[in-house]
Design an enzyme around this catalytic site. Structure first.
Site, mmCIF file in Angstrom:
data_model
loop_
_atom_site.group_PDB
_atom_site.id
_atom_site.type_symbol
_atom_site.label_atom_id
_atom_site.label_comp_id
_atom_site.label_asym_id
_atom_site.label_seq_id
_atom_site.Cartn_x
_atom_site.Cartn_y
_atom_site.Cartn_z
ATOM 1 N N GLU A 229 0.797 -1.214 0.000
ATOM 2 C CA GLU A 229 0.000 0.000 0.000
ATOM 3 C C GLU A 229 0.831 1.266 0.000
ATOM 4 O O GLU A 229 1.955 1.302 0.509
ATOM 5 C CB GLU A 229 -0.953 0.011 1.197
ATOM 6 N N GLU B 37 11.306 -2.881 5.779
ATOM 7 C CA GLU B 37 12.470 -2.157 6.290
ATOM 8 C C GLU B 37 13.294 -1.697 5.089
ATOM 9 O O GLU B 37 13.931 -2.516 4.417
ATOM 10 C CB GLU B 37 13.295 -3.064 7.196
ATOM 11 N N SER C 118 12.810 4.506 14.000
ATOM 12 C CA SER C 118 11.678 3.901 14.711
ATOM 13 C C SER C 118 12.185 3.403 16.062
ATOM 14 O O SER C 118 12.664 2.278 16.185
ATOM 15 C CB SER C 118 11.095 2.748 13.889
ATOM 16 N N ASN D 92 -2.755 2.582 16.926
ATOM 17 C CA ASN D 92 -4.072 2.301 16.361
ATOM 18 C C ASN D 92 -4.282 0.792 16.387
ATOM 19 O O ASN D 92 -3.642 0.061 15.624
ATOM 20 C CB ASN D 92 -4.170 2.823 14.923
ATOM 21 N N CYS E 17 -2.324 5.573 10.886
ATOM 22 C CA CYS E 17 -1.146 4.934 11.460
ATOM 23 C C CYS E 17 -1.510 3.545 11.959
ATOM 24 O O CYS E 17 -2.435 3.384 12.745
ATOM 25 C CB CYS E 17 -0.645 5.761 12.642
#
Length: 382
Positions: free
Chosen positions: A96, A171, A224, A302, A345
């Site tokens: 996506e 990644e 991250s 989320n 998210c």
């Protein structure tokens, strides 16, 4: 679009690679620039549409080359203007791409892999295992598709896409060569002409490749983080067992120093209820990052089915933010966008043909973070 056997896909070729291609077919190198402009500025995938290219060369190109992007499976538009494309890549998996508009800025979140090998505990992309690296054409093809969808022709005039973040599925540093090539095309004036400060690569912490990055490209870097100590990060982001925090942050600082400019590292921190959202975690984070020029993006989790994690309360989020803010950090809390089309998210969806766990398919989730120049709070570190 189905691949043509034996033909070179020109979509993913950088300028030097395109020049070599034209050398190989006995044509002059200036043709590379002509064709690249048609592909990236005007979204052309038909050689006959290239009106300043002679018929003989167009026929030659049709015989040996193609312009092939990923197949668009669906496009959804949220009530807040967020857009989401599901695209199918050559492996058969779907990944996506998400576009987030904000004022005069439009940020495109791009995927680099189908599936992921890092197995972060709060990300279901990792649960489905690794399927494939996207080719350079499949990475830049997401920008190409989005740009055509907006009718941004040429791509560099009144652009809808002002920023690109490599924060989609996968990644990026584990697909190094293809991601580097695609980012060069994003910044090349013959490609999309996006400023290096508006192209951001996000990594979970592949230290050797962070060190390699500065040798090949100059883009903004996002980390991250998700935990302020090794014990917790080992649980949430297992690659930390191989590259612990001290080693990781040192590599990020080496990257920024190597660029020779004053740079700021973006820290991404997904807040998980009763896991990493306590004030003690904020205090640890302050100590960890005290010598790192950075801005911090807090991302309230989320939830997705069977994740095992919950979103913290608004009060908990605010307390965590305030603690960092009072220590002098630039801190933002990610605003949920595109929730009605599952583009928020932690809601990115991709059907991945799983080679490591063939018995299961999961909803693919990868946190989506802000672009490199997201407005910050008034607090500034000294």
């Amino acid at each position: 679009m189905t691949a043509s056997i034996g033909k070179t896909n020109l979509l993913g070729l950088t300028q030097p690679e395109m020049e070599k291609f034209f050398d190989s077919i006995g044509e002059k190198r200036f043709r590379a620039g002509q064709v690249m402009k048609w592909i990236h500025h005007f979204g052309v995938d038909d050689f006959d549409a290239m009106t300043n290219v002679g018929k003989a060369l167009r026929e030659k190109l049709k015989a040996v080359a193609e312009i092939r992007g990923p197949e668009v499976v669906s496009e959804d538009i949220s009530s807040d203007g967020t857009r989401k494309w599901v695209v199918r890549v050559a492996s058969g998996s779907c990944v996506e791409t998400v576009y987030i508009p904000q004022g005069k800025r439009g940020t495109l979140c791009v995927s680099s892999q189908a599936g992921c090998a890092l197995d972060c505990s709060f990300c279901s992309t990792g649960k489905q295992g690794f399927n494939s690296n996207l080719t350079a054409a499949e990475v830049i093809g997401q920008v190409w598709i989005a740009n055509k969808s907006f009718g941004s022709v040429p791509a560099t005039v009144d652009r809808a896409i002002t920023n690109v973040v490599m924060m989609g599925m996968g990644e990026p540093l584990l697909n190094f060569d293809n991601v580097i090539a695609a980012m060069h095309l994003m910044m090349d004036d013959l490609g999309y002409g996006i400023s290096k400060r508006r192209v951001t690569l996000s990594t979970s912490g592949v230290v050797p490749m962070i060190d390699e990055l500065a040798k090949h490209i100059d883009v903004s870097l996002a980390l991250s983080l998700h935990a302020p100590n090794d014990a917790l990060r080992n649980q949430l982001v297992p690659i930390n067992k191989k590259y612990p925090l001290k080693m990781l942050l040192e590599s990020c600082q080496r990257y920024m120093s190597a660029l020779g400019e004053k740079r700021v590292l973006t820290i991404e921190y997904t807040l998980l209820k009763d896991v990493n959202d306590k004030l003690e975690h904020a205090v640890e984070m302050i100590e960890l990052l005290k010598d790192v020029p950075c801005k911090i993006n807090l991302i309230p989790f989320n939830p997705f089915p069977h994740s095992g994690y919950e979103r913290p309360s608004n009060n908990a989020i605010r307390r965590f933010q305030d603690q960092l803010h009072h220590a002098g950090f630039n801190v933002t809390v990610r605003t949920t966008r595109g929730e009605d089309i599952d583009a928020a998210c932690g809601q990115l969806v991709g059907q991945v043909l799983d080679r490591t766990r063939r018995s299961e398919r999961y909803i693919a989730v990868r946190e989506l973070s802000a672009d490199a120049d997201m407005p910050q709070s008034a607090a500034t570190r000294t």
